[in-house]
Motif scaffolding. Structure first.
Motif, PDB file in Angstrom:
ATOM      1  N   GLU A   1     -31.004 -14.417 -45.181  1.00  0.00           N
ATOM      2  CA  GLU A   1     -32.403 -14.474 -45.609  1.00  0.00           C
ATOM      3  C   GLU A   1     -33.099 -15.640 -44.926  1.00  0.00           C
ATOM      4  O   GLU A   1     -32.511 -16.701 -44.720  1.00  0.00           O
ATOM      5  CB  GLU A   1     -32.488 -14.647 -47.119  1.00  0.00           C
ATOM      6  N   THR A   2     -34.376 -15.409 -44.565  1.00  0.00           N
ATOM      7  CA  THR A   2     -35.193 -16.462 -43.974  1.00  0.00           C
ATOM      8  C   THR A   2     -36.663 -16.071 -44.079  1.00  0.00           C
ATOM      9  O   THR A   2     -36.994 -14.884 -44.142  1.00  0.00           O
ATOM     10  CB  THR A   2     -34.830 -16.715 -42.492  1.00  0.00           C
ATOM     11  N   ASP A   3     -37.514 -17.071 -44.081  1.00  0.00           N
ATOM     12  CA  ASP A   3     -38.960 -16.835 -44.029  1.00  0.00           C
ATOM     13  C   ASP A   3     -39.455 -16.801 -42.586  1.00  0.00           C
ATOM     14  O   ASP A   3     -40.633 -16.545 -42.349  1.00  0.00           O
ATOM     15  CB  ASP A   3     -39.708 -17.933 -44.794  1.00  0.00           C
ATOM     16  N   ASP A   4     -38.563 -17.071 -41.626  1.00  0.00           N
ATOM     17  CA  ASP A   4     -38.929 -17.105 -40.209  1.00  0.00           C
ATOM     18  C   ASP A   4     -38.764 -15.702 -39.611  1.00  0.00           C
ATOM     19  O   ASP A   4     -37.644 -15.248 -39.362  1.00  0.00           O
ATOM     20  CB  ASP A   4     -38.028 -18.105 -39.483  1.00  0.00           C
ATOM     21  N   PRO A   5     -39.879 -14.986 -39.350  1.00  0.00           N
ATOM     22  CA  PRO A   5     -39.761 -13.608 -38.852  1.00  0.00           C
ATOM     23  C   PRO A   5     -39.117 -13.514 -37.465  1.00  0.00           C
ATOM     24  O   PRO A   5     -38.456 -12.518 -37.158  1.00  0.00           O
ATOM     25  CB  PRO A   5     -41.200 -13.094 -38.837  1.00  0.00           C
TER      26      PRO A   5
ATOM     27  N   LEU B   1     -35.337 -13.804 -38.006  1.00  0.00           N
ATOM     28  CA  LEU B   1     -34.861 -12.560 -38.605  1.00  0.00           C
ATOM     29  C   LEU B   1     -34.807 -11.442 -37.551  1.00  0.00           C
ATOM     30  O   LEU B   1     -33.823 -10.701 -37.476  1.00  0.00           O
ATOM     31  CB  LEU B   1     -35.775 -12.156 -39.764  1.00  0.00           C
TER      32      LEU B   1
ATOM     33  N   PRO C   1     -38.040  -7.278 -46.359  1.00  0.00           N
ATOM     34  CA  PRO C   1     -38.834  -8.465 -46.029  1.00  0.00           C
ATOM     35  C   PRO C   1     -38.011  -9.746 -46.232  1.00  0.00           C
ATOM     36  O   PRO C   1     -37.497  -9.999 -47.318  1.00  0.00           O
ATOM     37  CB  PRO C   1     -39.998  -8.398 -47.024  1.00  0.00           C
ATOM     38  N   GLY C   2     -37.824 -10.485 -45.160  1.00  0.00           N
ATOM     39  CA  GLY C   2     -37.096 -11.752 -45.222  1.00  0.00           C
ATOM     40  C   GLY C   2     -35.595 -11.658 -45.336  1.00  0.00           C
ATOM     41  O   GLY C   2     -34.924 -12.676 -45.474  1.00  0.00           O
ATOM     42  N   ARG C   3     -35.024 -10.433 -45.272  1.00  0.00           N
ATOM     43  CA  ARG C   3     -33.571 -10.309 -45.454  1.00  0.00           C
ATOM     44  C   ARG C   3     -32.995  -9.182 -44.618  1.00  0.00           C
ATOM     45  O   ARG C   3     -33.584  -8.116 -44.481  1.00  0.00           O
ATOM     46  CB  ARG C   3     -33.229 -10.042 -46.918  1.00  0.00           C
TER      47      ARG C   3
END
Length: 179
Positions: free
Chosen positions: A88-92, A95, A113-115
């Motif tokens: 998981e990350t908020d960095d597209p 990802l 989304p995010g994972r």
């Protein structure tokens, strides 16, 4: 009388997909690999043993699909928990980079989304960690993206497929494109 088939002795034989919304009398928990098969022996959530005898060559079952027997008994398919890894990350961009590298290895991948989620594999986990993502392992339902070519999972297992693709990487690996 001797059974012709290993599934002939079962009282409940699921033989068709149900398209219309029908009330299910039981739930059939199946792993990703089991949902990719057309024939198997399994157990409903109430403990009854069932046989699944679907036409060969169809799309894989998805969580929520419904199956029935010839008498109209309806069962709902549920993605069963199985060993998976998640990042998981908020960095597209990070990802997308991980999705690219996993896809380049023909890994079935659940994208949210995010994972990202894939069937647990310590080698893949290490690769994703090497890209800068944290990886966790857990038991969870696995519902990967359907394949772009057939509407079902796209893998290089025993199934044959009728397309060609080139790999734009120097990572040499063996897989067949039998015709």
């Amino acid at each position: 009388m001797m059974a012709n088939n290993a599934l002939d002795d079962l009282a409940l034989r699921l033989t068709q997909r149900v398209v219309e919304a029908a009330q299910a009398s039981a739930v059939l928990p199946l792993t990703y690999e089991q949902r990719s098969r057309s024939r198997l022996r399994a157990r409903l959530d109430d403990g009854r043993e069932v046989g699944m005898l679907l036409p060969r060559g169809g799309d894989s079952l998805r969580d929520g699909d419904r199956l029935s027997d010839e008498q109209g008994v309806v069962v709902q398919v549920r993605a069963a928990p199985e060993p998976v890894s998640s990042a998981e990350t908020d960095d597209p961009v990070l990802l997308a980079r991980a999705a690219y590298h996993l896809g380049n290895r023909h890994v079935a991948l659940q994208i949210e989304p995010g994972r990202l989620r894939w069937l647990h594999d310590h080698v893949l986990d290490a690769m994703v960690r090497g890209l800068g993502l944290g990886v966790t392992s857990q038991e969870a339902p696995f519902e990967p993206e359907p394949g772009a070519y057939s509407g079902g999972p796209h893998g290089h297992g025993d199934a044959e497929h009728e397309h060609e693709h080139r790999h734009a990487h120097e990572d040499r690996h063996e897989h067949s494109h039998a015709r």
